[in-house]
Design a protein around this motif. Structure first.
Motif, PDB file in Angstrom:
ATOM      1  N   THR A  63       0.852  -1.192   0.000  1.00 29.34           N
ATOM      2  CA  THR A  63       0.000   0.000   0.000  1.00 29.34           C
ATOM      3  C   THR A  63       0.884   1.238   0.000  1.00 29.34           C
ATOM      4  N   CYS A  64       0.597   2.162  -0.913  1.00 31.17           N
ATOM      5  CA  CYS A  64       1.367   3.409  -0.997  1.00 31.17           C
ATOM      6  C   CYS A  64       0.585   4.518  -0.284  1.00 31.17           C
ATOM      7  N   LEU A  65       1.345   5.414   0.361  1.00 28.20           N
ATOM      8  CA  LEU A  65       0.719   6.383   1.252  1.00 28.20           C
ATOM      9  C   LEU A  65       1.312   7.780   1.125  1.00 28.20           C
ATOM     10  N   LEU A  66       0.492   8.748   1.459  1.00 28.21           N
ATOM     11  CA  LEU A  66       0.956  10.107   1.742  1.00 28.21           C
ATOM     12  C   LEU A  66       1.002  10.189   3.267  1.00 28.21           C
ATOM     13  N   SER A  76      -2.464   9.666   7.495  1.00 26.30           N
ATOM     14  CA  SER A  76      -1.878   8.898   6.392  1.00 26.30           C
ATOM     15  C   SER A  76      -3.004   8.557   5.424  1.00 26.30           C
ATOM     16  N   THR A  77      -2.708   8.687   4.136  1.00 21.20           N
ATOM     17  CA  THR A  77      -3.722   8.562   3.102  1.00 21.20           C
ATOM     18  C   THR A  77      -3.240   7.621   2.010  1.00 21.20           C
ATOM     19  N   VAL A  78      -4.069   6.632   1.675  1.00 19.47           N
ATOM     20  CA  VAL A  78      -3.725   5.690   0.603  1.00 19.47           C
ATOM     21  C   VAL A  78      -3.766   6.416  -0.736  1.00 19.47           C
ATOM     22  N   THR A  79      -2.771   6.139  -1.574  1.00 17.73           N
ATOM     23  CA  THR A  79      -2.691   6.747  -2.900  1.00 17.73           C
ATOM     24  C   THR A  79      -2.150   5.704  -3.881  1.00 17.73           C
ATOM     25  N   PRO A  80      -2.437   5.823  -5.176  1.00 11.05           N
ATOM     26  CA  PRO A  80      -1.891   4.864  -6.145  1.00 11.05           C
ATOM     27  C   PRO A  80      -0.360   4.892  -6.140  1.00 11.05           C
ATOM     28  N   CYS A  81       0.235   3.736  -6.283  1.00  9.14           N
ATOM     29  CA  CYS A  81       1.699   3.647  -6.255  1.00  9.14           C
ATOM     30  C   CYS A  81       2.366   4.262  -7.480  1.00  9.14           C
ATOM     31  N   ASP A  82       1.623   4.471  -8.567  1.00  5.50           N
ATOM     32  CA  ASP A  82       2.232   5.114  -9.730  1.00  5.50           C
ATOM     33  C   ASP A  82       2.120   6.637  -9.658  1.00  5.50           C
ATOM     34  N   PRO A  84       2.997  10.184  -7.203  1.00  2.00           N
ATOM     35  CA  PRO A  84       3.970  10.545  -6.160  1.00  2.00           C
ATOM     36  C   PRO A  84       3.416  10.208  -4.770  1.00  2.00           C
ATOM     37  N   HIS A  85       4.231   9.529  -3.982  1.00  2.00           N
ATOM     38  CA  HIS A  85       3.812   9.138  -2.629  1.00  2.00           C
ATOM     39  C   HIS A  85       5.012   9.153  -1.690  1.00  2.00           C
ATOM     40  N   ASP A  86       4.717   9.167  -0.408  1.00  2.00           N
ATOM     41  CA  ASP A  86       5.754   9.310   0.619  1.00  2.00           C
ATOM     42  C   ASP A  86       6.256   7.994   1.174  1.00  2.00           C
ATOM     43  N   ALA A  87       5.404   6.979   1.183  1.00  2.96           N
ATOM     44  CA  ALA A  87       5.747   5.732   1.857  1.00  2.96           C
ATOM     45  C   ALA A  87       5.074   4.558   1.173  1.00  2.96           C
ATOM     46  N   GLU A  88       5.630   3.361   1.452  1.00  2.00           N
ATOM     47  CA  GLU A  88       4.996   2.126   1.010  1.00  2.00           C
ATOM     48  C   GLU A  88       5.088   1.118   2.149  1.00  2.00           C
ATOM     49  N   THR A  89       3.981   0.447   2.396  1.00  2.00           N
ATOM     50  CA  THR A  89       3.970  -0.591   3.429  1.00  2.00           C
ATOM     51  C   THR A  89       4.725  -1.796   2.888  1.00  2.00           C
ATOM     52  N   THR A  90       5.700  -2.273   3.664  1.00  2.33           N
ATOM     53  CA  THR A  90       6.529  -3.390   3.220  1.00  2.33           C
ATOM     54  C   THR A  90       6.231  -4.690   3.964  1.00  2.33           C
ATOM     55  N   ALA A  91       5.614  -4.594   5.132  1.00  2.00           N
ATOM     56  CA  ALA A  91       5.305  -5.793   5.922  1.00  2.00           C
ATOM     57  C   ALA A  91       4.338  -5.413   7.031  1.00  2.00           C
ATOM     58  N   ASN A  92       3.724  -6.417   7.605  1.00  2.00           N
ATOM     59  CA  ASN A  92       2.950  -6.253   8.834  1.00  2.00           C
ATOM     60  C   ASN A  92       3.588  -7.140   9.884  1.00  2.00           C
ATOM     61  N   GLN A 159      17.394  13.171   0.554  1.00  2.00           N
ATOM     62  CA  GLN A 159      17.150  13.247  -0.886  1.00  2.00           C
ATOM     63  C   GLN A 159      16.379  14.532  -1.215  1.00  2.00           C
ATOM     64  N   PRO A 160      16.701  15.178  -2.325  1.00  2.00           N
ATOM     65  CA  PRO A 160      16.020  16.434  -2.665  1.00  2.00           C
ATOM     66  C   PRO A 160      14.522  16.255  -2.908  1.00  2.00           C
ATOM     67  N   ASP A 161      14.126  15.166  -3.569  1.00  2.00           N
ATOM     68  CA  ASP A 161      12.705  14.913  -3.800  1.00  2.00           C
ATOM     69  C   ASP A 161      12.302  13.730  -2.935  1.00  2.00           C
ATOM     70  N   ARG A 162      11.484  13.962  -1.942  1.00  2.00           N
ATOM     71  CA  ARG A 162      11.138  12.917  -0.980  1.00  2.00           C
ATOM     72  C   ARG A 162       9.980  12.052  -1.457  1.00  2.00           C
ATOM     73  N   LYS A 163       9.679  12.067  -2.725  1.00  2.00           N
ATOM     74  CA  LYS A 163       8.557  11.276  -3.257  1.00  2.00           C
ATOM     75  C   LYS A 163       9.031  10.056  -4.016  1.00  2.00           C
ATOM     76  N   MET A 164       8.284   8.971  -3.861  1.00  2.59           N
ATOM     77  CA  MET A 164       8.449   7.785  -4.695  1.00  2.59           C
ATOM     78  C   MET A 164       7.413   7.917  -5.817  1.00  2.59           C
ATOM     79  N   THR A 165       7.696   7.338  -6.961  1.00  5.32           N
ATOM     80  CA  THR A 165       6.755   7.434  -8.078  1.00  5.32           C
ATOM     81  C   THR A 165       6.390   6.073  -8.670  1.00  5.32           C
TER      82      THR A 165
END
Length: 169
Positions: A63-66, A76-82, A84-92, A159-165
């Protein structure tokens, strides 16, 4: 009674005995009834099994998040991974029993989330572009028995741009 009559009587008695035996003989098992014809309406859709709900942010891996501390969103807000987003859930993970305060919870979560964080680093050629950023529930929820936590990875503030795309995997 002559011989012919006796023979006729014997045949008649034998026929009556045979008819009585047949009438009293148990009926053979009947074949199973044919199944009902198929219905034209679709079968009912089963209701989904109830899932556990949490009084704090909890997301499945991928899940990708802002995030509030990066994007200024309220929660925290779910957003499409394609996008720009701030985080991604990698495990529970599940926190252990016996943690007493926020500091202990933070330390435990960083350790529990470390394997999924290191997997992302290795996948990205060992770079330090990311931070191990578990979503830490409030201590009051932990004390109420909530132990499930989402591990997330965020882009390093170096990093200058803190977003994942794109998704991490």
């Amino acid at each position: 009674m002559n011989g012919r009559q006796k023979a006729f009587l014997a045949v008649l008695v034998a026929a009556l005995v045979a008819a009585g035996a047949i009438a009293l003989w148990p009926a053979p098992n009947k074949p199973a009834a044919a199944p009902p014809p198929p219905t034209t309406s679709p079968p009912p859709i089963p209701a989904p099994s109830p899932s556990k709900t949490y009084p704090y942010p909890f997301y499945p891996p991928g899940t990708c998040l802002l995030m509030p501390w990066i994007s200024g969103v309220k929660d925290s807000t779910v957003t499409p991974c394609d996008q720009p987003h701030d985080a991604e859930t990698t495990a529970n993970v599940v926190m252990p029993e016996g943690l007493a305060d926020d500091r202990g919870m933070n330390k435990a979560l960083l350790e529990l989330c470390a394997p999924s964080f290191h997997a992302v680093q290795q996948q990205k050629n060992g770079t330090d572009l990311y931070n191990n950023s578990p979503i830490v529930p409030l201590t009051k929820y932990y004390q109420q028995g909530y132990r499930d936590v989402s591990c997330t990875v965020t882009v390093s503030n170096q990093q200058p741009d803190r977003k994942m795309t794109a998704p991490l995997h």
